[in-house]
Design an enzyme around this catalytic site. Structure first.
Site, PDB file in Angstrom:
ATOM      1  N   CYS A 148       0.868  -1.081   0.124  1.00  0.00           N
ATOM      2  CA  CYS A 148       0.043  -0.055   0.130  1.00  0.00           C
ATOM      3  C   CYS A 148       0.905   1.187   0.038  1.00  0.00           C
ATOM      4  O   CYS A 148       0.379   2.237  -0.269  1.00  0.00           O
ATOM      5  CB  CYS A 148      -1.043  -0.210   1.068  1.00  0.00           C
ATOM      6  SG  CYS A 148      -2.211  -1.191   0.896  1.00  0.00           S
ATOM      7  N   HIS A 172      -3.327   7.668   1.878  1.00  0.00           N
ATOM      8  CA  HIS A 172      -3.641   6.233   1.327  1.00  0.00           C
ATOM      9  C   HIS A 172      -4.927   5.795   1.971  1.00  0.00           C
ATOM     10  O   HIS A 172      -5.187   6.105   3.188  1.00  0.00           O
ATOM     11  CB  HIS A 172      -2.407   5.445   1.790  1.00  0.00           C
ATOM     12  CG  HIS A 172      -3.037   3.866   1.679  1.00  0.00           C
ATOM     13  ND1 HIS A 172      -3.568   3.357   0.264  1.00  0.00           N
ATOM     14  CD2 HIS A 172      -3.248   2.860   2.469  1.00  0.00           C
ATOM     15  CE1 HIS A 172      -3.863   1.996   0.332  1.00  0.00           C
ATOM     16  NE2 HIS A 172      -3.933   1.840   1.857  1.00  0.00           N
ATOM     17  N   ASN A 218      -9.898  -0.064  -0.532  1.00  0.00           N
ATOM     18  CA  ASN A 218      -8.641   0.177  -0.407  1.00  0.00           C
ATOM     19  C   ASN A 218      -8.086  -0.524  -1.750  1.00  0.00           C
ATOM     20  O   ASN A 218      -8.089  -1.571  -1.997  1.00  0.00           O
ATOM     21  CB  ASN A 218      -8.091  -0.648   0.935  1.00  0.00           C
ATOM     22  CG  ASN A 218      -6.626  -0.543   0.974  1.00  0.00           C
ATOM     23  OD1 ASN A 218      -5.878  -0.331   0.070  1.00  0.00           O
ATOM     24  ND2 ASN A 218      -6.040  -1.026   2.141  1.00  0.00           N
TER      25      ASN A 218
HETATM   26  C1  LIG Z   1     -10.351  -4.908   9.715  1.00  0.00           C
HETATM   27  C2  LIG Z   1     -11.136  -3.943  10.536  1.00  0.00           C
HETATM   28  C3  LIG Z   1     -12.015  -2.968   9.871  1.00  0.00           C
HETATM   29  C4  LIG Z   1     -11.621  -4.742  11.672  1.00  0.00           C
HETATM   30  O1  LIG Z   1     -12.358  -3.856  12.483  1.00  0.00           O
HETATM   31  P1  LIG Z   1     -12.231  -4.346  14.088  1.00  0.00           P
HETATM   32  O2  LIG Z   1     -12.971  -3.221  14.690  1.00  0.00           O
HETATM   33  O3  LIG Z   1     -10.723  -4.250  14.368  1.00  0.00           O
HETATM   34  O4  LIG Z   1     -13.065  -5.662  14.097  1.00  0.00           O
HETATM   35  P2  LIG Z   1     -12.343  -7.041  14.647  1.00  0.00           P
HETATM   36  O5  LIG Z   1     -11.321  -7.376  13.950  1.00  0.00           O
HETATM   37  O6  LIG Z   1     -12.068  -6.584  16.178  1.00  0.00           O
HETATM   38  O7  LIG Z   1     -13.768  -7.864  14.797  1.00  0.00           O
HETATM   39  C5  LIG Z   1     -14.721  -7.399  15.430  1.00  0.00           C
HETATM   40  C6  LIG Z   1     -15.921  -8.332  14.945  1.00  0.00           C
HETATM   41  O8  LIG Z   1     -16.358  -8.058  13.730  1.00  0.00           O
HETATM   42  C7  LIG Z   1     -16.426  -9.275  12.955  1.00  0.00           C
HETATM   43  N1  LIG Z   1     -16.200  -8.914  11.683  1.00  0.00           N
HETATM   44  C8  LIG Z   1     -14.873  -8.967  11.059  1.00  0.00           C
HETATM   45  N2  LIG Z   1     -15.121  -8.676   9.767  1.00  0.00           N
HETATM   46  C9  LIG Z   1     -16.458  -8.611   9.682  1.00  0.00           C
HETATM   47  C10 LIG Z   1     -17.426  -8.254   8.480  1.00  0.00           C
HETATM   48  N3  LIG Z   1     -16.817  -7.685   7.495  1.00  0.00           N
HETATM   49  N4  LIG Z   1     -18.768  -8.134   8.784  1.00  0.00           N
HETATM   50  C11 LIG Z   1     -19.187  -8.355  10.011  1.00  0.00           C
HETATM   51  N5  LIG Z   1     -18.541  -8.654  10.904  1.00  0.00           N
HETATM   52  C12 LIG Z   1     -17.172  -8.658  10.790  1.00  0.00           C
HETATM   53  C13 LIG Z   1     -15.266 -10.161  13.728  1.00  0.00           C
HETATM   54  O9  LIG Z   1     -15.587 -11.486  13.454  1.00  0.00           O
HETATM   55  C14 LIG Z   1     -15.464  -9.775  15.026  1.00  0.00           C
HETATM   56  O10 LIG Z   1     -16.516 -10.510  15.759  1.00  0.00           O
HETATM   57  P3  LIG Z   1     -16.378 -11.148  17.212  1.00  0.00           P
HETATM   58  O11 LIG Z   1     -16.200 -10.003  18.034  1.00  0.00           O
HETATM   59  O12 LIG Z   1     -17.824 -12.067  17.293  1.00  0.00           O
HETATM   60  O13 LIG Z   1     -14.931 -12.126  17.077  1.00  0.00           O
HETATM   61  C15 LIG Z   1      -9.948  -2.928  11.340  1.00  0.00           C
HETATM   62  O14 LIG Z   1      -8.970  -3.728  12.324  1.00  0.00           O
HETATM   63  C16 LIG Z   1      -9.120  -2.311  10.442  1.00  0.00           C
HETATM   64  O15 LIG Z   1      -9.460  -1.264   9.668  1.00  0.00           O
HETATM   65  N6  LIG Z   1      -7.848  -2.563  10.581  1.00  0.00           N
HETATM   66  C17 LIG Z   1      -6.762  -2.279   9.447  1.00  0.00           C
HETATM   67  C18 LIG Z   1      -6.802  -2.747   8.250  1.00  0.00           C
HETATM   68  C19 LIG Z   1      -6.191  -2.025   7.166  1.00  0.00           C
HETATM   69  O16 LIG Z   1      -6.495  -0.778   6.912  1.00  0.00           O
HETATM   70  N7  LIG Z   1      -5.643  -2.778   6.426  1.00  0.00           N
HETATM   71  C20 LIG Z   1      -4.868  -2.251   5.342  1.00  0.00           C
HETATM   72  C21 LIG Z   1      -3.655  -1.512   5.475  1.00  0.00           C
HETATM   73  S1  LIG Z   1      -2.967  -0.646   4.059  1.00  0.00           S
END
Ligand SMILES: CC(C)(COP(=O)(O)OP(=O)(O)OC[C@H]1O[C@@H](n2cnc3c(N)ncnc32)[C@H](O)[C@@H]1OP(=O)(O)O)[C@@H](O)C(=O)NCCC(=O)NCCS
Length: 323
Positions: free
Chosen positions: A113, A250, A280
């Site tokens: 990224c 980004h 993204n």
């Molecule tokens: C990926 C991201 C959006 C997840 O959000 P989060 O608030 O951290 O969520 P978590 O991973 O803690 O998951 C919370 C719950 O949502 C659930 N969940 C994950 N993806 C889901 C989806 N697409 N739809 C619904 N629920 C979802 C998980 O299973 C979890 O459930 P649980 O509590 O029963 O285990 C977040 O971590 C994020 O943005 N990370 C950075 C990712 C990124 O930008 N990457 C690229 C960098 S270049």
């Protein structure tokens, strides 16, 4: 002194739009969850015949048209991508061939990224070092092809697309009033390489593999890394957040963007957001966002524009430029 000045910009998106509602039919997710956690509402997904090179070519042609230039005027093509058409040759030479270019040099740059920021810094070094007068810098990706479409934690986040800039050598006084790239800062730390990676490759599994991510871990590091490398850009140029006309980050996640801008003291009205429209798109997200904001007249000649990215590796970086 020589500065690398933006002469043209362009972008290209696949034909197919996939909304969050469309994804609800595919995996156990909801529009509300995706919007609240990421700010993403839709993304573009490449269809048959649409590849990283075809999207990159279209973005490159748009940037050349806007610059009033042709492929004959370009010395070097740098393509930032992690989703090349083939393991080799570089998709940059595919784009070179599609443009009918038989001179100069073309190569890919892989920093996930952060790829576009890495490519801009490299192009700037080529131009200031006298190795090239005009560089076509492209970010193009088809992450839909390396996504595990059964994994709801990743498949809702990414999209496909391409954006390009033409950078050209210009004369500057060596002050921050100059047009062009004023400073660039690149970082990486491979200790984090397993937090966001693809579980295949030519030298390990012999397969392409799928994207795997510890989302929470990435989130935890993102804001600190981004703000750190932006502070470096401020320190190197004597500028502050108040001098910035546009932050073009980004586009990974709305919460990371808002958190970084807030920590730096850059108000929301100066931040270009396209993650809602494109998802993204990895190395393509910054040039896609630049294309949006420069096409609709927000970014104007003379504006101070700050680019930043963070991604797999981890890699991260910033570029400060006057448009
Ligand atoms: C990926 C991201 C959006 C997840 O959000 P989060 O608030 O951290 O969520 P978590 O991973 O803690 O998951 C919370 C719950 O949502 C659930 N969940 C994950 N993806 C889901 C989806 N697409 N739809 C619904 N629920 C979802 C998980 O299973 C979890 O459930 P649980 O509590 O029963 O285990 C977040 O971590 C994020 O943005 N990370 C950075 C990712 C990124 O930008 N990457 C690229 C960098 S270049």
């Amino acid at each position: 002194m020589i500065r690398s000045v933006v002469r043209g910009f362009g972008a290209a998106l696949p034909k197919q739009v996939v909304t969050n509602r469309d994804l609800e039919a595919r995996v156990d997710t909801t529009d509300e969850w995706i919007v609240q956690r990421t700010g993403i509402r839709q993304r573009y997904i490449a269809g048959e015949g649409e590849t990283t090179a075809s999207l990159g070519e279209a973005a490159a042609r748009a940037a050349l048209d806007r610059a009033g230039l042709t492929p004959a005027d370009i010395d070097v093509i740098i393509l930032a991508t992690s989703t090349p058409d083939n393991t080799f040759p570089a998709s940059a030479v595919n784009i070179q061939a599609r443009l009918g270019m038989h001179h100069g040099a073309a190569f890919d740059m892989q920093a996930v990224c952060s790829g576009f920021v890495y490519a801009m810094a490299t192009a700037d070094a080529y131009i200031r070092g006298g190795l090239a007068r005009r560089v076509l810098v492209i970010g193009a990706e088809t992450f839909s092809r390396i996504i595990d479409w059964n994994d709801r934690t990743t498949c809702v986040l990414f999209g496909d697309g391409a954006g390009a800039l033409v950078l050209e050598a210009g004369e500057g006084d060596g002050t921050t009033a100059d047009r062009g790239i004023l400073t660039a800062h690149l970082r990486s730390d491979g200790a984090h390489r397993e937090k966001l990676y693809v579980d295949g490759g030519p030298s390990t599994t012999g397969t392409v593999g799928h994207l795997r991510m510890e989302g929470r871990e990435v989130f935890k590091h993102a804001v600190g890394m981004i703000t750190d490398v932006i502070e470096q850009a401020f320190d190197a140029t004597g500028t502050t957040a108040d001098d910035i006309d546009w932050l073009v980050p980004h586009q990974a996640n709305r919460r990371i963007i808002d958190g970084s801008a807030k920590k730096l003291g850059i108000p929301p009205e100066k931040v270009v957001i396209t993650v809602d429209l494109h998802g993204n798109t990895s190395a393509a997200s910054i040039p896609l966002a630049l294309n949006e904001a420069a096409s609709d007249g927000r970014i104007k000649q003379g504006d101070l524009v700050l680019l930043e990215a963070m991604g797999g590796g981890f890699t991260w970086g910033s570029v400060l430029l006057r448009w």
